[in-house]
Scaffold this active site. Structure first.
Site: not given
Length: 261
Positions: A141, A154
């Protein structure tokens, strides 16, 4: 008498039941890969296999279970042949501040995004190392490289995953095996739409595209959020011999959203 041509090595897609994983499976199938699909969601796996067509083997597995992962990888190799390519797309996501988010959310995210990934890499990578052949791409990500408010768990899990893959690439380079990361930004998936006020209203994408100064979030310079196939195409490239001299890299596929900070 015509000799039987050997089958190409298997390409394993982990996290193939939906979203980027499903798009990756479809893209790799079109590129001629001999696929095996794995995911925790058995119904989603069957749907992906049906969309691809043919008899694509599917293996339901929860990557948090190290022994189950090892069993599935051994089963794939004994039943279908050596795994020559790995596309690891599996991951979970939730938001919450560093100070106030639920500790269970943090644990779950690291169990899947870090420890689960490590289980897959170990089971697949050891066999690749023994054969001195293979290519690995892990979906990370862009939040791994740039702070995002509400994404402490995250982003840090994806940062850990990114460094694991880069170190793995360094350790496997002597065996001719490559390991890279594709780092998406906002992508039109169920995960992304869960952040929108109305998941069924495409105008929810405007927030990601325009950015939010109050959250220190730059918008997307290209003026669109990604489609899953945009990420899948990058995965297909990095797995292929066209990327034979690329390893230990993070390819950001985010429309310029992080300014590659």
């Amino acid at each position: 008498m015509t000799e039987t041509q050997p089958l190409p090595p298997v390409t394993l897609v982990v996290g193939a039941a939906q979203g980027i994983g499903r798009a990756t499976a479809e893209t790799l199938a079109r590129a001629g890969h001999r696929l095996v699909l794995a995911d925790r969601n058995s119904e989603g796996l069957r749907k992906t296999a049906t969309l691809i067509g043919g008899s694509v083997p599917t293996y339901p597995v929860d990557i948090r279970d190290h022994d189950a992962v090892a069993y599935v990888v051994d089963s794939i190799e004994s039943e279908h042949g050596p795994i020559g390519h790995l596309a690891h797309v599996a991951g979970v996501f939730t938001t919450g501040s560093v100070l106030d988010s639920d500790p269970d959310d943090w644990q779950r995210m690291f169990d899947v995004n870090v420890t689960g990934l490590l289980s897959v890499l170990r089971s697949v990578g050891r066999n690749m190392r023994e054969r001195r052949s293979g290519s690995i791409v892990v979906v990370g990500s862009n939040s791994a490289g740039v702070p995002r408010m509400g994404m402490g768990a995250y982003g840090s899990s994806k940062a850990a995953a990114t460094m694991i893959v880069r170190v793995l690439g360094l350790e496997l380079a002597q065996y001719g095996i490559r390991a890279n990361i594709v780092a998406p930004g906002s992508t039109d998936t169920a995960m992304q739409r869960s952040l929108w006020q109305d998941p069924d209203d495409d105008t929810g994408a405007r927030g990601a595209i325009e950015g939010d100064l109050s959250q220190f979030k730059v918008g997307i310079p290209l003026g669109r959020i990604a489609e899953p196939v945009d990420i899948a195409d990058a995965i297909e490239f990095l797995l292929s011999d066209r990327a034979r001299h690329i390893t230990m890299q993070s390819l950001y596929v985010d429309g310029g959203a992080t300014l590659r900070a």
